[in-house]
Design an enzyme around this catalytic site. Sequence first.
Site, mmCIF file in Angstrom:
data_model
loop_
_atom_site.group_PDB
_atom_site.id
_atom_site.type_symbol
_atom_site.label_atom_id
_atom_site.label_comp_id
_atom_site.label_asym_id
_atom_site.label_seq_id
_atom_site.Cartn_x
_atom_site.Cartn_y
_atom_site.Cartn_z
ATOM 1 N N THR A 169 0.844 -1.199 0.000
ATOM 2 C CA THR A 169 0.000 0.000 0.000
ATOM 3 C C THR A 169 0.878 1.246 0.000
ATOM 4 O OG1 THR A 169 -0.141 -0.059 2.421
ATOM 5 C CG2 THR A 169 -1.914 -1.129 1.202
ATOM 6 N N ARG A 172 4.262 2.312 -2.478
ATOM 7 C CA ARG A 172 4.505 2.746 -3.851
ATOM 8 C C ARG A 172 4.814 1.518 -4.688
ATOM 9 N NH1 ARG A 172 2.362 6.566 -2.210
ATOM 10 N NH2 ARG A 172 3.044 8.743 -2.145
ATOM 11 N N ASP A 187 -2.402 -2.432 -3.655
ATOM 12 C CA ASP A 187 -3.170 -1.214 -3.884
ATOM 13 C C ASP A 187 -2.402 -0.253 -4.782
ATOM 14 O OD1 ASP A 187 -5.528 0.404 -3.325
ATOM 15 O OD2 ASP A 187 -4.142 1.756 -2.291
ATOM 16 N N GLU A 243 1.364 2.083 -12.970
ATOM 17 C CA GLU A 243 0.045 2.293 -12.387
ATOM 18 C C GLU A 243 -0.787 3.163 -13.318
ATOM 19 O OE1 GLU A 243 -0.716 2.674 -7.881
ATOM 20 O OE2 GLU A 243 -0.838 4.730 -8.646
ATOM 21 N N HIS A 295 -5.524 2.000 -6.047
ATOM 22 C CA HIS A 295 -4.952 3.049 -5.195
ATOM 23 C C HIS A 295 -6.037 3.687 -4.321
ATOM 24 C CE1 HIS A 295 -1.097 5.658 -5.103
ATOM 25 N NE2 HIS A 295 -1.727 5.757 -3.950
#
Length: 323
Positions: free
Chosen positions: A232, A234, A257, A262, A281
């Site tokens: 959770t 980076r 997450d 991303e 995220h």
Amino acid sequence: MGAEVADRVFVPDLRERLAACVRPAPTVLSGPLTAPEPRAVLAGTEILITGWECPPLTPEVLALAPRLRAVVHAAGSVKQIVTEAVWERDIVVSSAADANAGPVVAFTVAAITFAAKGALRTAAGYAAGWPPFAERTGADARTVGVIGASRIGRGVIAALHASDAGYEVLLADPYVTPAEATALGAELVDLPELCARSTIVTVHAPQLPETIGLLGEAMLRLIPDGGTVINTARGALVDTEALARECAAGRLDAFLDVTDPEPLPAGHPLLCLPNVLVTPHIAGAQGSEVRRLGEYAVAEVERYVSGAPLRGRLHARDLPRLA
């Protein structure tokens, strides 16, 4: 920040509190800060409240705000917006990262609980029948490895330490002493030992040149079979392809997450594997939770104008250890 975000973060009662402590009433800026309308507002701005969508405060932007004395960030990390020029101007910087940390800690602890109970594997095999009682797993006495004693990492450790599950908590962080780790409720170890001893590894370190790929192929292979990786922090801290291979082989599970890149491209193995859960995220403040950020930022402005110490104040020396 944009008007849509501002409306969610700064609900009417918070705007009233802002208007009561600053004059003139706050103005919402959107788009390039060097555009004509923002330029006119910045010329007289002393306190700038920023958010996720704020452009970097470059020397060019700061030149348009000669009276600027404080930046209050109604979000977490300030790394994307605060440039060296901000520190050179001795502008006070505050972040609502403490307010954002609570939801991330809760999300992570939930993922740890699901991991301890083998929820992904159990759900994947649901159609084939429920697992026999003797094959079920639980949280009690599990070893959890926490990478990074950030504010979120510390919050996770505190939650695990307070749990009645009797977790054994390991911590890897080069800035923490063994005594400090013990005080937090964890045992300080190096990263290889943490990976080798933990059935659940959760990542909470900042993204720095030296932490990119921190959980690479060699470290992932040290995690015992059936282990789980939770990220959770980076995405770049974990080697995406190496993790995908371990998960595809069925050796590891993952709750992610954040990813690198991303978002992941459509069809990426991590999006298709039944033992991997990828969320967009969302661990930080979302929906009704974002009011916490506005509440924190307004309180910081109130403290600033009254001359009280800021709770979220940051200094340039803090940045290398922040997300």
